[in-house]
Structure formats: structure tokens, C-alpha cells
Motif scaffolding. Structure first.
Motif, PDB file in Angstrom:
ATOM      1  N   PHE A 145      -9.246  45.810  12.121  1.00  0.00           N
ATOM      2  CA  PHE A 145     -10.685  45.608  12.550  1.00  0.00           C
ATOM      3  C   PHE A 145     -10.880  47.011  13.023  1.00  0.00           C
ATOM      4  CE2 PHE A 145      -9.688  41.014  12.520  1.00  0.00           C
ATOM      5  CZ  PHE A 145     -10.372  40.729  11.614  1.00  0.00           C
TER       6      PHE A 145
ATOM      7  N   ALA B 170      -5.047  43.844  13.816  1.00  0.00           N
ATOM      8  CA  ALA B 170      -5.232  42.324  14.055  1.00  0.00           C
ATOM      9  C   ALA B 170      -3.967  41.579  13.688  1.00  0.00           C
ATOM     10  CB  ALA B 170      -6.379  41.500  13.705  1.00  0.00           C
TER      11      ALA B 170
ATOM     12  N   PRO C  58       0.981  34.026  21.981  1.00  0.00           N
ATOM     13  CA  PRO C  58      -0.167  33.846  22.978  1.00  0.00           C
ATOM     14  C   PRO C  58      -1.392  34.140  22.430  1.00  0.00           C
ATOM     15  CG  PRO C  58       1.389  35.872  23.317  1.00  0.00           C
ATOM     16  CD  PRO C  58       1.853  34.979  22.192  1.00  0.00           C
ATOM     17  N   ASN C  59      -2.482  33.782  23.082  1.00  0.00           N
ATOM     18  CA  ASN C  59      -3.925  34.140  22.915  1.00  0.00           C
ATOM     19  C   ASN C  59      -4.124  35.428  22.517  1.00  0.00           C
ATOM     20  OD1 ASN C  59      -5.734  31.607  22.918  1.00  0.00           O
ATOM     21  ND2 ASN C  59      -5.604  31.742  25.036  1.00  0.00           N
ATOM     22  N   GLY C  60      -4.794  35.456  21.372  1.00  0.00           N
ATOM     23  CA  GLY C  60      -5.205  36.865  20.867  1.00  0.00           C
ATOM     24  C   GLY C  60      -4.030  37.456  19.879  1.00  0.00           C
ATOM     25  N   ALA C  61      -3.014  36.725  19.569  1.00  0.00           N
ATOM     26  CA  ALA C  61      -1.864  37.343  18.770  1.00  0.00           C
ATOM     27  C   ALA C  61      -2.262  37.628  17.584  1.00  0.00           C
ATOM     28  CB  ALA C  61      -0.705  36.248  19.038  1.00  0.00           C
ATOM     29  N   GLY C  62      -3.230  36.772  16.993  1.00  0.00           N
ATOM     30  CA  GLY C  62      -3.682  37.100  15.549  1.00  0.00           C
ATOM     31  C   GLY C  62      -3.581  35.735  14.536  1.00  0.00           C
ATOM     32  N   LYS C  63      -3.105  34.652  15.335  1.00  0.00           N
ATOM     33  CA  LYS C  63      -2.871  33.466  14.541  1.00  0.00           C
ATOM     34  C   LYS C  63      -4.106  33.061  13.298  1.00  0.00           C
ATOM     35  CE  LYS C  63      -1.971  31.370  18.367  1.00  0.00           C
ATOM     36  NZ  LYS C  63      -2.357  32.063  19.368  1.00  0.00           N
ATOM     37  N   THR C  64      -5.175  32.913  14.253  1.00  0.00           N
ATOM     38  CA  THR C  64      -6.376  32.544  13.456  1.00  0.00           C
ATOM     39  C   THR C  64      -6.692  33.604  12.536  1.00  0.00           C
ATOM     40  OG1 THR C  64      -7.224  31.208  15.552  1.00  0.00           O
ATOM     41  CG2 THR C  64      -8.858  31.800  13.758  1.00  0.00           C
ATOM     42  N   THR C  65      -6.814  34.788  12.829  1.00  0.00           N
ATOM     43  CA  THR C  65      -6.691  35.752  11.598  1.00  0.00           C
ATOM     44  C   THR C  65      -6.025  35.573  10.655  1.00  0.00           C
ATOM     45  OG1 THR C  65      -7.245  37.339  13.636  1.00  0.00           O
ATOM     46  CG2 THR C  65      -7.030  38.458  11.412  1.00  0.00           C
TER      47      THR C  65
ATOM     48  N   TYR D 284     -11.496  36.785   5.696  1.00  0.00           N
ATOM     49  CA  TYR D 284     -11.386  38.093   5.644  1.00  0.00           C
ATOM     50  C   TYR D 284     -10.512  38.663   4.394  1.00  0.00           C
ATOM     51  CZ  TYR D 284     -12.505  37.311  10.565  1.00  0.00           C
ATOM     52  OH  TYR D 284     -12.771  37.064  11.933  1.00  0.00           O
TER      53      TYR D 284
ATOM     54  N   GLN E 153     -10.220  26.394  14.392  1.00  0.00           N
ATOM     55  CA  GLN E 153     -10.253  26.273  15.918  1.00  0.00           C
ATOM     56  C   GLN E 153     -11.400  25.918  16.607  1.00  0.00           C
ATOM     57  OE1 GLN E 153      -8.254  29.970  17.468  1.00  0.00           O
ATOM     58  NE2 GLN E 153      -8.269  29.268  19.671  1.00  0.00           N
TER      59      GLN E 153
HETATM   60  N1  LIG Z   1     -14.057  39.761  12.978  1.00  0.00           N
HETATM   61  C1  LIG Z   1     -13.289  40.254  13.916  1.00  0.00           C
HETATM   62  N2  LIG Z   1     -13.682  41.435  14.154  1.00  0.00           N
HETATM   63  C2  LIG Z   1     -12.919  42.336  14.959  1.00  0.00           C
HETATM   64  N3  LIG Z   1     -11.999  41.588  15.915  1.00  0.00           N
HETATM   65  C3  LIG Z   1     -11.542  40.547  15.500  1.00  0.00           C
HETATM   66  C4  LIG Z   1     -12.176  39.659  14.402  1.00  0.00           C
HETATM   67  N4  LIG Z   1     -11.385  38.515  14.534  1.00  0.00           N
HETATM   68  C5  LIG Z   1     -10.390  38.498  15.109  1.00  0.00           C
HETATM   69  N5  LIG Z   1     -10.501  39.925  15.947  1.00  0.00           N
HETATM   70  C6  LIG Z   1      -9.347  40.270  16.981  1.00  0.00           C
HETATM   71  O1  LIG Z   1      -8.175  39.858  16.416  1.00  0.00           O
HETATM   72  C7  LIG Z   1      -7.292  39.536  17.426  1.00  0.00           C
HETATM   73  C8  LIG Z   1      -6.464  38.460  16.939  1.00  0.00           C
HETATM   74  O2  LIG Z   1      -7.600  37.320  17.130  1.00  0.00           O
HETATM   75  P1  LIG Z   1      -7.297  35.842  16.737  1.00  0.00           P
HETATM   76  O3  LIG Z   1      -6.748  35.686  15.097  1.00  0.00           O
HETATM   77  O4  LIG Z   1      -8.558  34.920  16.941  1.00  0.00           O
HETATM   78  O5  LIG Z   1      -6.201  35.418  17.987  1.00  0.00           O
HETATM   79  P2  LIG Z   1      -5.599  33.988  18.104  1.00  0.00           P
HETATM   80  O6  LIG Z   1      -4.086  33.972  17.977  1.00  0.00           O
HETATM   81  O7  LIG Z   1      -5.826  33.565  19.525  1.00  0.00           O
HETATM   82  O8  LIG Z   1      -6.101  33.004  17.171  1.00  0.00           O
HETATM   83  C9  LIG Z   1      -8.340  39.638  18.799  1.00  0.00           C
HETATM   84  O9  LIG Z   1      -8.067  40.734  19.480  1.00  0.00           O
HETATM   85  C10 LIG Z   1      -9.701  39.503  18.149  1.00  0.00           C
HETATM   86  O10 LIG Z   1     -10.440  40.092  19.181  1.00  0.00           O
END
Ligand SMILES: Nc1ncnc2c1ncn2[C@@H]1O[C@H](COP(=O)(O)OP(=O)(O)O)[C@@H](O)[C@H]1O
Ligand SMILES: [Mg+2]
Lengths: 283, 369
Positions: free
Chosen positions: A38, A43, A62-69, A78, A110
Motif C-alpha cells: 500500500f 502490508a 498482533p494487531n496490524g500484522a496483516g491478517k485481514t489483508t 485487493y 472483522q
Molecule cells: N486499504 C489499505 N490501504 C492502506 N493500508 C492498509 C489498507 N488495508 C490495510 N492496510 C494496512 O495494512 C496493515 C495490516 O492491516 P490488517 O491486515 O488490517 O491487520 P490485522 O492483522 O490486524 O488484521 C496495517 O498497517 C494497515 O494499516
């Protein structure tokens, strides 16, 4: 559940691991060097993961690790910057979110994304759109086929809602359900699409410990009954230990460890990157 | 409780409630419609409804079709198209041009209404088909956009349709729409009867659409597009379907309009006409068919009764909208839809005190865990 035997994991030629009972079967999912940026921020990168056809895999970190991504990559919310995803051996590069669902991936979100103004039953029926085939004319003029399909759909929706005992709420508006029930409904809705791989994004978020352990029980029941693979995000590591066959740990978008729950529990890198941080945060 | 126990208790509670079987529901609704028609036609025959009021009632019918059809796009699909008058215009001109080519005028003069019926049915089908085609052509590019952009592009298309109707004859040398001078001497084929019938058919079709897998998918797209795609709903298809359906019914309303007035002018179908229809939908409550019906009726009858103030109609509309947005932003009816059989069910359940849990309350017991 505590005395559940974890299968041994075997390495595949692709460096992915697979359960003993799934050996020799085609993995339902194989990610190879998956990555997305991104605006310069990686990510997710170098994400390699294989999931056997009846395996419950935990994706923690941990939070922000990229799991949801990762979930958003798997469902084409995406477009991956690098790497490839094979679903049941088929390359998904050219598939859209809709086609991927038809090919067998279903997910929950989520931040809950129900059809809030529709009834609980209709939420499930929407997800059965692919198995109801009647044409516009059949529906508008209420031909016999319409009635047959609607009553089949109703029955199937009720069966699926029964997994979580939600039939009593079938006529309630989805948005009016308590938080926990909304999360369960999302799982039911995903199941209604007949997936071979179910992605659950923090299904236990906001639930108390009793609800959580009940949920975990139902999740392994779902795997046993539907014979599907499940990829489960849960940032609380202890929760997933009980039901996951394999676990992958993500930190800063990279997998730092993969293996059985026992392997993960004793992995120094995980303890440092994940549990260590958690303890700091608590103190 | 185990999973199995919970499943059992859930379905028991459902079985405890009295439900009116679907065929009976349809029968009840058919009886209501027939009753309404006998009342209306009786009053018309007995002279209680004079010709002036007949005209108003026909206008009410046309506006009901316009409002409920726009409600498909606005209320059910959750988009904001501003070119509804364009589809109405297309339907009106298509049916008018067709009707002028038939012997309908002579038949009507001779009082042979029965012989007009085949022409009328053809005209309705033509107007629906042509308006639907325009809906498809406009919908495909417009529905790629969202919100304000979709509003602007549909507004633009609506105006293009009107400007084309105004100028096509002088540019191409046709004798087709007669431009701004107006298309006159259209057979006056619209009656209270066929208007009533078309209103009933339109409302029924909308109801049947919305209570089928198509309607569910349309509502799902409105509620959450990402989630809809994640469960395999082809969002583009259902958006286009809803938009075309909406345009087709607007075309039918245009057909009735042409046959009621007997002459058409492009200036009728200006942007303000689209806004007028939108006001009816918003005031009635987006997503409520009953709301659209009630507000279309009120907003047609009221200005007629306050003729002296007709110049201020648009001002009044705007004020009404502002007041509504402040005090009741969801519209008159919200998304509530009236159902005679549901009302009966509630009554029956209350009388027999069985399955005390009514719709929407059933979850509280289990949800409290
Ligand atoms: N659409 C996006 N644009 C920019 N950054 C993103 C986007 N989606 C996720 N991120 C970034 O990617 C990283 C991983 O986010 P996420 O996958 O939501 O973490 P988590 O592991 O808590 O689910 C975070 O730093 C988040 O800010
Ligand atoms: Mg997340």
C-alpha cells in the motif's frame, strides 16, 4: 476438547505443510509468495501457506500484522501485487470476488457486514443465490418451480441457522441481533454458499470466554460435518491452540513461524514477537 | 444447551405462531383489490366521482406507478437516479406514436372500448420495452458510478432524452415527435379502469420481484455491496436489473399519461418532473411501497384542491422536504410496508395468545445469553 490429538504436519514440495490425513490429497488452498504494497508499505509479503482439505488453520499475529489483508487478498477485495493463489489446484489470478466465492471461498468480516435491514433468514438465502436457479419470469409469475425452490431454500436456511440455534430469530432484522449472534449469522451466511474453504476473521471478537469456547466447539463441528477447510484469524493465541491443526504466525506482514500448536507455543521467535509484546502491553 | 437442543427449541417457537398460508394471503389481497375496484367503479357509475375527479384519480394512478417504480432504484437498490422523467417520456412518445398509427381513435369515438384493448396492451408492452431498453443503455454506464456521480449522470441522460425529443424532427426531417410544438391528437385510450388495472399489475410485479431471489439480491446490494459480492451475488447484474425494471414501469406510466392527455410536449418531462417523483418517494419513505403510494396520492390530490396556490407548488415541496428531513428523516412510513395478512396474523396471534413472540422479538430470549 483439551485432549484432542493434533495431527502431525508433513512438508510438501512447495515448502507448505500438510496434515497426515490430508497427505496425497490436493490442498484446498496454496499461496505462493503472496504480497501486497500500500503506497510503499508492504502490508503482506512472501506469504506462503498451504491448507489441506479438512484442516483448521489458525492465522495469528498482533494487531496490524496483516491478517485481514491476507483475507482481502484471498477474496480479491485487493489485487495482490506479487505471488499467486491456487484454489483446489486452480490459479485464481483472473477471478473476481464473486467468481472466487463460486469456486469455493467464503468469508466473514472483522467489522461485521451483514445485510442489516433484511431478516436473518433472508441474509442466509441471499447467500444461496447460486443454488436457486429460477428465472425472472418464473419468479414474477410464481410458477411451481419458484415455490419448490423457495421452500427448499427455507428448509436449508433453517438447517444452517440451526447450527448456532438461530432459527428462532429467523424473522428478526439482522441488524437488531445482539453482537454475538451477528457474528454467528455471518458464519452461517458464509456456509450457505457451500464453500470448500471458510475464512473466519476474528469470529470470537467481543465474546466472553464461555461464548468463545462454545464457538470454537461449533467451528470444529462445522469442519467435521461439512468436511471443509477453515482458516481462522484470532489474535489471541491461546484460543486457537485447542482447535487448530496448524498455525501460521504473522508479524509485520511476514510469516515468522508455521507448524503445529505445540511447535508454535515453543517457538522463541513467536514468543518474542508476539507473546512478548503482549506481556509488555499488559504490564 | 447443546446445538441439537437449541435447534429444536427454536423451531418449536416458530411452529407455535399462527401463519396465514400463502394462497390465502393472495386471496385476501385479491379480494381487497376487487373491493376497492367495485367501490371506485360504483362511485363513478353513480356519479359520485365526476369527470373532473376521474381525471385526478387517473393522475394519481400514473403518479403511483412513477413513484413506486422510482422507489425500486432509490429505496430498494439504494441509488439516486435523477432521470426518471426521461424514461416516462420515452414510454409516452413510443406508445403515442404507435397508437396514432392504429385505428384506436376511431374505435374510441365509436365507443367500442373492447376493440381498443389489443392496441392498448401492445402500447403498454411497447412503452415498457422501449423505456427498458433506454434503462439498459443508460444503466450500464451509470451504475458503474455511485452516489452524486450516478445522480449527475442520470440527470444528464434524462435531459439528453428530452432535448433529443425536442429536436429530432427538425434535425432529421421526420414527422415523429413534432418537437416543441407537441405531439397532438393521440387517441385518448386511458380510462379509470385500465389505469387501475395497470397500477395493480405494476404494484404486484414489484411485490413479486422484491419477494423473490431477485429482490433479496437487490436489497443485499443496497445493504452491503462488499458482503453481497463475498457471497457470490453478481452485483452489477442485479443493479442493472433493478434499474431496467424501474425504467420499464416509468415507461408504462408514460403510456397512460399520453393516453390520458391526448397530447405530449417535451417540456413536461423536464428535470423538475424527475425531482417531483423523487420527492414523492422520499416523503413516503425510501423502500416502502405503501409510502410511495400514499405520498403519490397526497401530493397529487392536495395541489389540485389548492389550485390557487399551484404556482408555489415547488416551493411547498421543498419546504415539505426540509421539514420532513428534520422531523422524520426516514420518510412517512420509513421502510415499513403494510401487509393485510400480516395484520391479520398479528390479530389472530393476539386473540389466541399462541407463540407470544412476534416478528422481530423472537431473539431476545436467546440473545440475552
Ligand atoms: N486499504 C489499505 N490501504 C492502506 N493500508 C492498509 C489498507 N488495508 C490495510 N492496510 C494496512 O495494512 C496493515 C495490516 O492491516 P490488517 O491486515 O488490517 O491487520 P490485522 O492483522 O490486524 O488484521 C496495517 O498497517 C494497515 O494499516
Ligand atoms: Mg484484522
Amino acid at each position: 476438547m483439551a485432549d484432542r490429538q493434533h495431527g502431525k504436519l508433513y512438508p510438501l514440495p512447495s515448502q507448505n505443510m500438510v496434515l497426515e490425513r490430508d497427505l496425497g490429497k490436493m490442498p484446498v488452498l496454496e499461496c505462493r509468495r503472496l504480497g501486497i504494497n500500500f503506497g510503499g508499505l508492504a502490508a503482506v509479503s512472501e506469504f506462503d501457506l498451504g491448507i489441506g482439505p479438512t484442516e483448521i488453520t489458525g492465522l495469528i499475529g498482533p494487531n496490524g500484522a496483516g491478517k485481514t489483508t491476507v483475507f482481502n487478498l484471498l477474496t480479491k477485495v485487493y489485487e495482490p501485487t506479487t505471488g499467486s493463489i491456487l484454489l483446489n489446484g486452480k490459479d485464481t489470478a483472473k477471478m473476481s470476488t464473486i467468481e472466487l466465492n463460486k469456486a469455493g471461498i467464503a468469508r466473514t468480516f472483522q467489522n461485521i457486514r451483514l445485510f442489516k435491514n433484511m431478516s436473518v433468514e433472508d441474509n442466509v438465502k441471499v447467500a444461496m443465490d447460486h443454488s436457486i436457479h429460477c428465472g425472472l419470469g418464473t419468479a414474477l409469475f410464481r410458477l411451481p418451480r419458484y415455490w419448490k425452490e423457495e421452500s427448499d431454500a427455507h428448509e436449508r436456511a433453517m438447517d444452517l441457522l440451526g447450527i448456532f440455534g438461530l432459527q428462532g430469530m429467523a424473522n428478526a432484522k439482522a441488524g437488531s441481533l445482539p453482537y454475538g449472534a451477528q457474528r454467528r449469522l455471518e458464519i452461517v451466511r458464509a456456509l450457505a454458499t457451500n464453500p470448500s474453504l471458510l475464512l473466519l476473521d476474528e469470529p470470537a471478537a467481543g465474546m466472553n470466554p464461555a461464548e468463545t469456547s462454545e464457538l470454537m466447539e461449533v467451528i470444529s463441528h462445522i469442519r467435521d460435518e461439512f468436511q471443509i477447510a477453515i482458516l481462522l484469524i484470532e489474535h489471541d493465541m491461546n484460543l486457537v491452540m485447542g482447535i487448530c491443526d496448524g498455525i501460521a504466525v504473522l508479524n509485520f506482514g511476514r510469516i515468522i513461524a508455521k507448524g503445529t500448536p505445540e511447535d508454535i507455543q515453543n517457538n522463541p521467535a513467536v514468543i518474542e514477537a508476539y507473546l512478548g509484546r503482549k506481556k509488555e502491553a499488559k504490564s | 444447551m447443546s446445538i441439537k437442543d437449541k435447534a429444536a427449541s427454536g423451531s418449536e417457537r416458530l411452529q407455535g405462531r399462527i401463519r396465514i398460508p400463502t394462497p390465502l394471503r393472495y386471496l385476501i389481497n385479491s379480494c381487497l383489490i376487487a373491493g376497492l375496484w367495485f367501490a371506485l367503479s360504483g362511485m363513478a357509475a353513480g356519479g359520485i366521482i365526476n369527470n373532473y375527479w376521474k381525471g385526478i384519480l387517473i393522475t394519481v394512478g400514473i403518479n403511483i406507478i412513477l413513484a413506486t417504480s422510482l422507489n425500486i432504484s432509490v429505496g430498494y437498490l439504494g441509488q439516486l437516479p435523477l432521470g426518471h422523467a426521461g424514461f416516462m417520456a420515452v414510454g409516452a412518445y413510443a406508445s403515442a406514436i404507435y397508437m396514432k398509427s392504429t385505428p384506436a381513435a376511431a374505435l374510441i369515438k365509436a365507443g367500442d372500448r373492447g376493440a381498443v384493448l389489443p392496441y392498448l396492451i401492445t402500447a403498454v408492452l411497447i412503452s415498457a420495452a422501449v423505456a427498458g431498453l433506454f434503462g439498459l443503455l443508460i444503466g450500464i454506464p451509470a451504475l458503474r458510478l455511485k452516489g452524486d456521480y450516478l445522480a449527475i449522470i442520470t440527470l444528464g441522460f434524462g435531459e439528453i432524452i428530452r432535448v433529443t425529443i425536442t429536436n429530432i424532427d427538425s434535425v432529421l426531417g421526420f414527422k415523429f415527435t413534432y418537437g416543441a410544438a407537441g405531439l397532438a391528437r393521440i387517441p385518448k385510450f386511458t380510462t379509470l379502469g385500465n389505469c387501475f388495472a395497470l397500477v395493480v399489475i405494476s404494484l404486484t410485479l414489484i411485490h413479486m420481484l422484491m419477494k423473490s431471489r431477485f429482490g433479496r439480491a437487490i436489497l443485499a446490494v443496497r445493504d452491503n455491496e462488499i458482503a453481497a459480492e463475498s457471497v457470490g451475488v453478481d452485483t452489477t447484474y442485479y443493479k442493472t436489473l433493478a434499474f431496467v425494471f424501474s425504467a420499464m414501469l416509468a415507461g408504462v406510466a408514460g403510456c397512460l399519461y399520453a393516453g390520458y392527455l391526448g397530447s405530449l410536449y417535451p417540456s413536461t418531462f423536464k428535470f423538475m418532473k424527475s425531482i417531483e417523483i423523487l420527492v414523492m418517494v422520499v416523503l413516503g419513505g425510501m423502500g416502502s411501497m405503501l409510502g410511495s403510494v400514499v405520498s403519490a396520492t397526497v401530493l397529487t390530490v392536495l395541489p389540485e384542491m389548492l389550485r390557487a396556490f399551484s404556482d408555489y407548488r415547488m416551493v411547498a415541496y421543498s419546504l415539505l422536504l426540509v421539514v420532513m428531513m428534520i422531523f422524520r428523516p426516514t420518510g412517512l412510513m420509513g421502510s415499513y410496508d403494510f401487509s393485510m395478512s400480516r395484520l391479520l396474523e398479528k390479530l389472530l396471534n393476539a386473540v389466541f395468545r399462541r407463540g407470544a413472540a412476534a416478528d422481530g422479538e423472537a431473539y431476545t430470549e436467546e440473545g440475552g445469553r
